[in-house]
Design a protein around this motif. Sequence first.
Motif, PDB file in Angstrom:
ATOM      1  N   LEU A   1       2.902   1.705 -12.543  1.00  0.00           N
ATOM      2  CA  LEU A   1       1.683   1.526 -11.758  1.00  0.00           C
ATOM      3  C   LEU A   1       0.578   2.348 -12.410  1.00  0.00           C
ATOM      4  O   LEU A   1       0.698   3.569 -12.539  1.00  0.00           O
ATOM      5  CB  LEU A   1       1.901   2.001 -10.320  1.00  0.00           C
ATOM      6  CG  LEU A   1       2.984   1.264  -9.526  1.00  0.00           C
ATOM      7  CD1 LEU A   1       3.236   1.955  -8.188  1.00  0.00           C
ATOM      8  CD2 LEU A   1       2.565  -0.177  -9.296  1.00  0.00           C
TER       9      LEU A   1
ATOM     10  N   ARG B   1       0.858  -1.191   0.000  1.00  0.00           N
ATOM     11  CA  ARG B   1       0.000   0.000   0.000  1.00  0.00           C
ATOM     12  C   ARG B   1       0.883   1.226   0.000  1.00  0.00           C
ATOM     13  O   ARG B   1       1.848   1.287   0.740  1.00  0.00           O
ATOM     14  CB  ARG B   1      -0.896   0.019   1.237  1.00  0.00           C
ATOM     15  CG  ARG B   1      -2.022  -0.965   1.136  1.00  0.00           C
ATOM     16  CD  ARG B   1      -2.862  -0.980   2.396  1.00  0.00           C
ATOM     17  NE  ARG B   1      -3.974  -1.907   2.207  1.00  0.00           N
ATOM     18  CZ  ARG B   1      -5.127  -1.550   1.676  1.00  0.00           C
ATOM     19  NH1 ARG B   1      -5.341  -0.302   1.328  1.00  0.00           N
ATOM     20  NH2 ARG B   1      -6.079  -2.449   1.499  1.00  0.00           N
ATOM     21  N   TYR B   2       0.533   2.200  -0.830  1.00  0.00           N
ATOM     22  CA  TYR B   2       1.276   3.446  -0.844  1.00  0.00           C
ATOM     23  C   TYR B   2       0.329   4.594  -0.567  1.00  0.00           C
ATOM     24  O   TYR B   2      -0.774   4.647  -1.115  1.00  0.00           O
ATOM     25  CB  TYR B   2       1.949   3.665  -2.212  1.00  0.00           C
ATOM     26  CG  TYR B   2       3.134   2.774  -2.452  1.00  0.00           C
ATOM     27  CD1 TYR B   2       4.216   2.814  -1.586  1.00  0.00           C
ATOM     28  CD2 TYR B   2       3.175   1.916  -3.526  1.00  0.00           C
ATOM     29  CE1 TYR B   2       5.318   2.005  -1.800  1.00  0.00           C
ATOM     30  CE2 TYR B   2       4.265   1.104  -3.757  1.00  0.00           C
ATOM     31  CZ  TYR B   2       5.337   1.155  -2.885  1.00  0.00           C
ATOM     32  OH  TYR B   2       6.423   0.356  -3.095  1.00  0.00           O
ATOM     33  N   GLN B   3       0.803   5.510   0.280  1.00  0.00           N
ATOM     34  CA  GLN B   3      -0.003   6.681   0.560  1.00  0.00           C
ATOM     35  C   GLN B   3       0.190   7.680  -0.576  1.00  0.00           C
ATOM     36  O   GLN B   3       1.284   8.178  -0.789  1.00  0.00           O
ATOM     37  CB  GLN B   3       0.429   7.292   1.889  1.00  0.00           C
ATOM     38  CG  GLN B   3      -0.683   8.029   2.566  1.00  0.00           C
ATOM     39  CD  GLN B   3      -0.221   8.679   3.833  1.00  0.00           C
ATOM     40  OE1 GLN B   3       0.730   8.196   4.455  1.00  0.00           O
ATOM     41  NE2 GLN B   3      -0.844   9.759   4.202  1.00  0.00           N
ATOM     42  N   VAL B   4      -0.856   7.917  -1.303  1.00  0.00           N
ATOM     43  CA  VAL B   4      -0.791   8.824  -2.448  1.00  0.00           C
ATOM     44  C   VAL B   4      -1.962   9.801  -2.360  1.00  0.00           C
ATOM     45  O   VAL B   4      -3.090   9.393  -2.101  1.00  0.00           O
ATOM     46  CB  VAL B   4      -0.853   8.033  -3.774  1.00  0.00           C
ATOM     47  CG1 VAL B   4      -0.928   8.976  -4.955  1.00  0.00           C
ATOM     48  CG2 VAL B   4       0.348   7.105  -3.897  1.00  0.00           C
ATOM     49  N   ASP B   5      -1.668  11.068  -2.542  1.00  0.00           N
ATOM     50  CA  ASP B   5      -2.688  12.110  -2.433  1.00  0.00           C
ATOM     51  C   ASP B   5      -3.843  11.855  -3.398  1.00  0.00           C
ATOM     52  O   ASP B   5      -3.643  11.702  -4.595  1.00  0.00           O
ATOM     53  CB  ASP B   5      -2.048  13.468  -2.726  1.00  0.00           C
ATOM     54  CG  ASP B   5      -2.844  14.599  -2.129  1.00  0.00           C
ATOM     55  OD1 ASP B   5      -4.077  14.609  -2.296  1.00  0.00           O
ATOM     56  OD2 ASP B   5      -2.240  15.471  -1.488  1.00  0.00           O
TER      57      ASP B   5
ATOM     58  N   GLY C   1      -4.415   7.562 -14.300  1.00  0.00           N
ATOM     59  CA  GLY C   1      -3.080   8.121 -14.098  1.00  0.00           C
ATOM     60  C   GLY C   1      -2.023   7.042 -14.093  1.00  0.00           C
ATOM     61  O   GLY C   1      -2.335   5.852 -14.158  1.00  0.00           O
ATOM     62  N   VAL C   2      -0.782   7.461 -14.044  1.00  0.00           N
ATOM     63  CA  VAL C   2       0.339   6.521 -14.064  1.00  0.00           C
ATOM     64  C   VAL C   2       1.376   6.962 -13.038  1.00  0.00           C
ATOM     65  O   VAL C   2       1.614   8.160 -12.876  1.00  0.00           O
ATOM     66  CB  VAL C   2       1.000   6.484 -15.466  1.00  0.00           C
ATOM     67  CG1 VAL C   2       2.261   5.618 -15.454  1.00  0.00           C
ATOM     68  CG2 VAL C   2       0.018   5.961 -16.513  1.00  0.00           C
ATOM     69  N   ILE C   3       1.946   6.002 -12.330  1.00  0.00           N
ATOM     70  CA  ILE C   3       3.081   6.299 -11.464  1.00  0.00           C
ATOM     71  C   ILE C   3       4.230   5.372 -11.847  1.00  0.00           C
ATOM     72  O   ILE C   3       4.065   4.151 -11.870  1.00  0.00           O
ATOM     73  CB  ILE C   3       2.736   6.119  -9.970  1.00  0.00           C
ATOM     74  CG1 ILE C   3       1.643   7.107  -9.556  1.00  0.00           C
ATOM     75  CG2 ILE C   3       3.980   6.318  -9.098  1.00  0.00           C
ATOM     76  CD1 ILE C   3       1.220   6.977  -8.109  1.00  0.00           C
TER      77      ILE C   3
ATOM     78  N   ARG D   1      -6.095  13.859  -4.388  1.00  0.00           N
ATOM     79  CA  ARG D   1      -6.391  14.973  -5.289  1.00  0.00           C
ATOM     80  C   ARG D   1      -5.628  14.868  -6.613  1.00  0.00           C
ATOM     81  O   ARG D   1      -5.929  15.594  -7.569  1.00  0.00           O
ATOM     82  CB  ARG D   1      -6.019  16.302  -4.622  1.00  0.00           C
ATOM     83  CG  ARG D   1      -6.883  16.649  -3.417  1.00  0.00           C
ATOM     84  CD  ARG D   1      -6.293  17.862  -2.722  1.00  0.00           C
ATOM     85  NE  ARG D   1      -4.882  17.651  -2.393  1.00  0.00           N
ATOM     86  CZ  ARG D   1      -4.004  18.624  -2.222  1.00  0.00           C
ATOM     87  NH1 ARG D   1      -4.377  19.880  -2.366  1.00  0.00           N
ATOM     88  NH2 ARG D   1      -2.755  18.348  -1.895  1.00  0.00           N
ATOM     89  N   LEU D   2      -4.604  14.016  -6.648  1.00  0.00           N
ATOM     90  CA  LEU D   2      -3.810  13.903  -7.853  1.00  0.00           C
ATOM     91  C   LEU D   2      -4.656  13.475  -9.049  1.00  0.00           C
ATOM     92  O   LEU D   2      -4.482  13.961 -10.149  1.00  0.00           O
ATOM     93  CB  LEU D   2      -2.681  12.882  -7.638  1.00  0.00           C
ATOM     94  CG  LEU D   2      -1.393  13.410  -7.004  1.00  0.00           C
ATOM     95  CD1 LEU D   2      -0.538  12.257  -6.517  1.00  0.00           C
ATOM     96  CD2 LEU D   2      -0.606  14.226  -8.018  1.00  0.00           C
ATOM     97  N   PHE D   3      -5.584  12.540  -8.822  1.00  0.00           N
ATOM     98  CA  PHE D   3      -6.328  11.959  -9.937  1.00  0.00           C
ATOM     99  C   PHE D   3      -7.799  12.338  -9.864  1.00  0.00           C
ATOM    100  O   PHE D   3      -8.355  12.485  -8.791  1.00  0.00           O
ATOM    101  CB  PHE D   3      -6.187  10.430  -9.911  1.00  0.00           C
ATOM    102  CG  PHE D   3      -4.775   9.955  -9.795  1.00  0.00           C
ATOM    103  CD1 PHE D   3      -3.901  10.066 -10.866  1.00  0.00           C
ATOM    104  CD2 PHE D   3      -4.308   9.424  -8.605  1.00  0.00           C
ATOM    105  CE1 PHE D   3      -2.583   9.632 -10.750  1.00  0.00           C
ATOM    106  CE2 PHE D   3      -2.995   8.984  -8.488  1.00  0.00           C
ATOM    107  CZ  PHE D   3      -2.131   9.099  -9.558  1.00  0.00           C
TER     108      PHE D   3
END
Lengths: 207, 207
Positions: A136, A103-107, A200-202, A109-111
């Motif tokens: 990802l 699990r990654y903490q990702v904002d 989106g893409v990471i 609001r980004l997507f």
Amino acid sequence: MEPLTKRQAEILALIRKFLAEAGRPPTRAEICEAFGFSSPNAAEEHLRTLARKGAIEMIPGLSRGIRVLKTPRGMDAAEPGLPVVGRVAAGSPILAEENVEERYQVDARLFSPGADYLLRVRGHSMRDAGILNGDLLAVHRTSEATSGQIVVARLDSDVTVKRFQRRGHTVRLLPENPDFEPIEVDLRREPFAIEGIGVGVIRTRPR
Amino acid sequence: MEPLTKRQAEILALIRKFLAEAGRPPTRAEICEAFGFSSPNAAEEHLRTLARKGAIEMIPGLSRGIRVLKTPRGMDAAEPGLPVVGRVAAGSPILAEENVEERYQVDARLFSPGADYLLRVRGHSMRDAGILNGDLLAVHRTSEATSGQIVVARLDSDVTVKRFQRRGHTVRLLPENPDFEPIEVDLRREPFAIEGIGVGVIRTRPR
DNA sequence: CAGGCAACTGTTTGGATATACAGTATTCGG
DNA sequence: CCGAATACTGTATATCCAAACAGTTGCCTG
């Protein structure tokens, strides 16, 4: 969660604010000070009510033993961040425990629309859309898609990422790499489901 | 921040862990329990040392009155998350207030080495490396780079993203798109500086 | 070898905190 | 109009907790 009265919501908001600003839960006395109560019992009773309604948890005997529980929507606040889904086992739901690598903490609001999980992309079929092997893909869970969107689709027991195109009873899944062939699905005869759309893409390492 | 001993770092790590898992700072007694100390004074002295060295703050008289202060590298509690840098004004430091558009909370573990900021990429010169117009490049601040890495470079007053290649006194900045030409820099005659290396990409809308 | 520092044990104490108990006022549904 | 729930005041107390004081051990440095 049982609905809160206006006052109870104010108390809960204060606990959240206190936690964010001071880095620790408030005491009964501190709640009283914030609201102008003159008796710690006022705070005590509000806390009991919030605990009964499932908004917080109280650990008996401990000072500042208040935990704010899950938020009203988004049941999974207990597990913060977005799950990373790797290889999806045939037939299993995409977010099944066994498929979640991390699990990654990702904002959030980004997507937009918001991402529900991150899917690790295998292969080079979407190269020209800027989606490389190992990237990802941020996925918004939905079973609806419009032509031209990048979708996560389930075919029989295989999960794949492609550009979506629909014409009547036929769905075409288009790669973004001339080395790969489009996939055609006849909805009347073959199993097909959309698991979500790419939002989106990471990429966690440079190329 | 003054350097911590191994033991002190363990104590600090425990405080962070406790905070993350329990949602409140530990008491002296709880620190003792975690480490097997039989005297609360052992914890007290560690806390004093950590406070003296600037790792934590202690609020006198309050139960659980421990605050973890900023960590060594770029993420201070006051401004959480990674700043998004847009167009960089000529001559100004890349992280100057005026260049920061926004901040997004992004898990630090995603990138290695860690990202210090996100740079919004303009143009299509890195298309074939999967870096598209509008993408956010995760950048690790450093002035060193090895050939082949993707760098954020400053030329005169222009900031650009390219693949880095060095031969003696000459630096070549290679685009990843045949429609663009490589840039050659003679280090003896032209101003040149590396602002950082690309460690990842975030695309906030699908293509 | 003396002295300082890190890393503890063991004990004590006053103030901080949770929590029970006894009331009061208001609102609201039956 | 009555009981139940909400929203408090006011008091009391056992326990939690921070923090001070007195030692011990081992390690390192001058």
